[in-house]
Design a protein around this motif. Sequence first.
Motif, PDB file in Angstrom:
ATOM      1  N   PRO A 170      11.052 -14.313  -0.219  1.00 52.74           N
ATOM      2  CA  PRO A 170       9.788 -13.507  -0.876  1.00 52.74           C
ATOM      3  C   PRO A 170      10.059 -11.846  -0.679  1.00 52.74           C
ATOM      4  N   ALA A 171       9.321 -11.134  -1.588  1.00 52.60           N
ATOM      5  CA  ALA A 171       9.182  -9.784  -1.717  1.00 52.60           C
ATOM      6  C   ALA A 171       8.173  -9.141  -0.970  1.00 52.60           C
ATOM      7  N   LEU A 172       8.261  -8.129  -0.169  1.00 56.71           N
ATOM      8  CA  LEU A 172       7.145  -7.718   0.501  1.00 56.71           C
ATOM      9  C   LEU A 172       6.474  -6.394  -0.205  1.00 56.71           C
ATOM     10  N   LEU A 173       5.335  -6.864  -0.800  1.00 60.30           N
ATOM     11  CA  LEU A 173       4.594  -5.680  -1.525  1.00 60.30           C
ATOM     12  C   LEU A 173       3.548  -4.853  -0.701  1.00 60.30           C
ATOM     13  N   LEU A 174       3.693  -3.793  -0.536  1.00 60.42           N
ATOM     14  CA  LEU A 174       2.728  -2.796   0.186  1.00 60.42           C
ATOM     15  C   LEU A 174       2.416  -1.758  -0.745  1.00 60.42           C
ATOM     16  N   LEU A 175       1.393  -1.656  -1.306  1.00 61.11           N
ATOM     17  CA  LEU A 175       1.040  -0.601  -2.468  1.00 61.11           C
ATOM     18  C   LEU A 175       0.792   0.566  -1.874  1.00 61.11           C
ATOM     19  N   ALA A 176       1.659   0.959  -0.991  1.00 59.13           N
ATOM     20  CA  ALA A 176       1.919   2.464  -0.601  1.00 59.13           C
ATOM     21  C   ALA A 176       3.141   2.750  -1.558  1.00 59.13           C
ATOM     22  N   ILE A 177       3.295   2.083  -2.705  1.00 57.52           N
ATOM     23  CA  ILE A 177       4.217   2.404  -3.534  1.00 57.52           C
ATOM     24  C   ILE A 177       4.053   3.419  -4.095  1.00 57.52           C
ATOM     25  N   ALA A 178       3.033   4.332  -3.788  1.00 53.72           N
ATOM     26  CA  ALA A 178       2.740   5.647  -4.131  1.00 53.72           C
ATOM     27  C   ALA A 178       4.093   6.608  -3.875  1.00 53.72           C
ATOM     28  N   THR A 179       4.959   5.991  -3.071  1.00 52.83           N
ATOM     29  CA  THR A 179       6.096   6.957  -3.021  1.00 52.83           C
ATOM     30  C   THR A 179       7.169   6.810  -4.201  1.00 52.83           C
ATOM     31  N   GLN A 180       6.821   5.748  -5.234  1.00 49.86           N
ATOM     32  CA  GLN A 180       7.723   5.753  -6.263  1.00 49.86           C
ATOM     33  C   GLN A 180       7.151   6.723  -7.375  1.00 49.86           C
ATOM     34  N   GLY A 181       6.677   7.914  -7.038  1.00 47.49           N
ATOM     35  CA  GLY A 181       6.437   8.749  -8.023  1.00 47.49           C
ATOM     36  C   GLY A 181       4.824   8.851  -8.554  1.00 47.49           C
ATOM     37  N   TRP A 182       3.943   7.930  -8.001  1.00 49.42           N
ATOM     38  CA  TRP A 182       2.574   7.910  -8.740  1.00 49.42           C
ATOM     39  C   TRP A 182       1.830   9.023  -8.105  1.00 49.42           C
ATOM     40  N   GLY A 183       2.111   9.903  -7.454  1.00 50.24           N
ATOM     41  CA  GLY A 183       1.458  11.024  -7.015  1.00 50.24           C
ATOM     42  C   GLY A 183       0.881  10.756  -5.603  1.00 50.24           C
ATOM     43  N   GLN A 184       0.901  11.856  -4.714  1.00 54.70           N
ATOM     44  CA  GLN A 184       0.522  11.763  -3.344  1.00 54.70           C
ATOM     45  C   GLN A 184      -0.967  11.592  -3.236  1.00 54.70           C
ATOM     46  N   THR A 185      -1.793  11.767  -4.403  1.00 60.09           N
ATOM     47  CA  THR A 185      -3.313  11.805  -4.079  1.00 60.09           C
ATOM     48  C   THR A 185      -3.626  10.075  -4.559  1.00 60.09           C
ATOM     49  N   SER A 186      -2.605   9.441  -4.878  1.00 61.91           N
ATOM     50  CA  SER A 186      -3.005   7.774  -5.022  1.00 61.91           C
ATOM     51  C   SER A 186      -3.260   7.381  -3.790  1.00 61.91           C
ATOM     52  N   GLN A 187      -4.445   6.638  -3.605  1.00 60.87           N
ATOM     53  CA  GLN A 187      -4.682   5.791  -2.494  1.00 60.87           C
ATOM     54  C   GLN A 187      -5.155   4.477  -2.709  1.00 60.87           C
ATOM     55  N   ASN A 188      -4.825   3.708  -1.938  1.00 59.35           N
ATOM     56  CA  ASN A 188      -5.233   2.159  -1.814  1.00 59.35           C
ATOM     57  C   ASN A 188      -6.772   1.916  -1.884  1.00 59.35           C
ATOM     58  N   LEU A 189      -7.319   1.286  -2.526  1.00 61.95           N
ATOM     59  CA  LEU A 189      -8.800   0.787  -2.406  1.00 61.95           C
ATOM     60  C   LEU A 189      -8.878  -0.284  -1.671  1.00 61.95           C
ATOM     61  N   VAL A 190      -7.911  -1.377  -1.790  1.00 57.01           N
ATOM     62  CA  VAL A 190      -7.828  -2.458  -0.830  1.00 57.01           C
ATOM     63  C   VAL A 190      -6.385  -2.416  -0.388  1.00 57.01           C
ATOM     64  N   ALA A 191      -6.140  -3.334   0.392  1.00 55.13           N
ATOM     65  CA  ALA A 191      -4.688  -3.307   1.100  1.00 55.13           C
ATOM     66  C   ALA A 191      -3.584  -3.830   0.462  1.00 55.13           C
ATOM     67  N   GLY A 192      -4.147  -4.841  -0.817  1.00 54.05           N
ATOM     68  CA  GLY A 192      -3.015  -5.323  -1.404  1.00 54.05           C
ATOM     69  C   GLY A 192      -2.511  -6.633  -1.014  1.00 54.05           C
ATOM     70  N   THR A 193      -1.377  -7.190  -1.753  1.00 51.69           N
ATOM     71  CA  THR A 193      -1.172  -8.585  -1.568  1.00 51.69           C
ATOM     72  C   THR A 193      -0.239  -8.783  -0.419  1.00 51.69           C
ATOM     73  N   GLY A 194       0.385  -7.772   0.202  1.00 53.11           N
ATOM     74  CA  GLY A 194       1.513  -8.284   1.311  1.00 53.11           C
ATOM     75  C   GLY A 194       2.676  -8.922   0.396  1.00 53.11           C
ATOM     76  N   VAL A 195       3.117  -9.845   1.369  1.00 50.91           N
ATOM     77  CA  VAL A 195       4.242 -10.712   0.667  1.00 50.91           C
ATOM     78  C   VAL A 195       3.927 -11.395  -0.511  1.00 50.91           C
ATOM     79  N   ILE A 196       4.801 -11.343  -1.537  1.00 53.66           N
ATOM     80  CA  ILE A 196       4.713 -12.222  -2.627  1.00 53.66           C
ATOM     81  C   ILE A 196       5.774 -13.481  -3.002  1.00 53.66           C
ATOM     82  N   ASN A 197       5.303 -14.239  -3.607  1.00 51.22           N
ATOM     83  CA  ASN A 197       6.046 -15.441  -4.232  1.00 51.22           C
ATOM     84  C   ASN A 197       5.892 -15.172  -5.614  1.00 51.22           C
ATOM     85  N   SER A 198       6.472 -16.424  -6.667  1.00 50.09           N
ATOM     86  CA  SER A 198       6.394 -16.426  -7.852  1.00 50.09           C
ATOM     87  C   SER A 198       5.549 -17.362  -8.361  1.00 50.09           C
ATOM     88  N   ALA A 199       4.894 -17.325  -9.555  1.00 49.13           N
ATOM     89  CA  ALA A 199       4.142 -18.327 -10.112  1.00 49.13           C
ATOM     90  C   ALA A 199       4.471 -18.508 -11.378  1.00 49.13           C
TER      91      ALA A 199
END
Length: 208
Positions: A10-39
């Motif tokens: 599993p890969a851990l997905l925390l959408l504080a991925i704002a650190t990938q250059g999407w800007g410091q003003t980006s904010q999560n409106l929901v917490a996101g998915t957390g740990v992911i699998n593949s479908a």
Amino acid sequence: MKNRFNFALPALLLLAIATQGWGQTSQNLVAGTGVINSAATWQGSSALNLISGTTLLPITSKTTALYIAFTAGSVVDIGKMVMYRTTGRNSLTIAGVTTVKYGGITNPTINLSDRAICPVQPVSLAHPCFVRLDTVKLKLSPLLDYYFVAYFPNSSNNAAVNSATSQFSTSTLTGGFDPKDDTKLKKGNAVPDVNDGHSYFLVGVMNN
């Protein structure tokens, strides 16, 4: 729709991925998915994802940006993407429809082999590709529910495409899949009740 899930590391997905250059003003409106699998197996199917008003964080924003993720594939063909607004919490009745686009197109073909889109190659569960869809002018209300629906036509490209899906049903994003095109529903129609507790493709909801 057999063998939809492909369980791997599993890969851990925390959408504080704002650190990938999407800007410091980006904010999560929901917490996101957390740990992911593949479908897998998306040819001719729709992915339906519930953004429940009960999960919205206390953030006021007039715009919404959706982030989807892929765990396999080279090219993905998307037939259409929409956001349905329901008449209230826990309601499947559609009150409004918003078209969602990528690069200004509602039926884009996305090259997952392009490092400008997916920097780490090849795309896999260990290295999922996160794609930010175009921002929509939509203020999410905690009094309503929203459904993001994407349809994947029966193309040869989509035969190799896998979605990121939440591993646990405790995610703030849940959903299901339907073996038909559910992007053409109108006001007054009902969203198909196919929620199995897991999100599909949709991994984050942010303000921009």
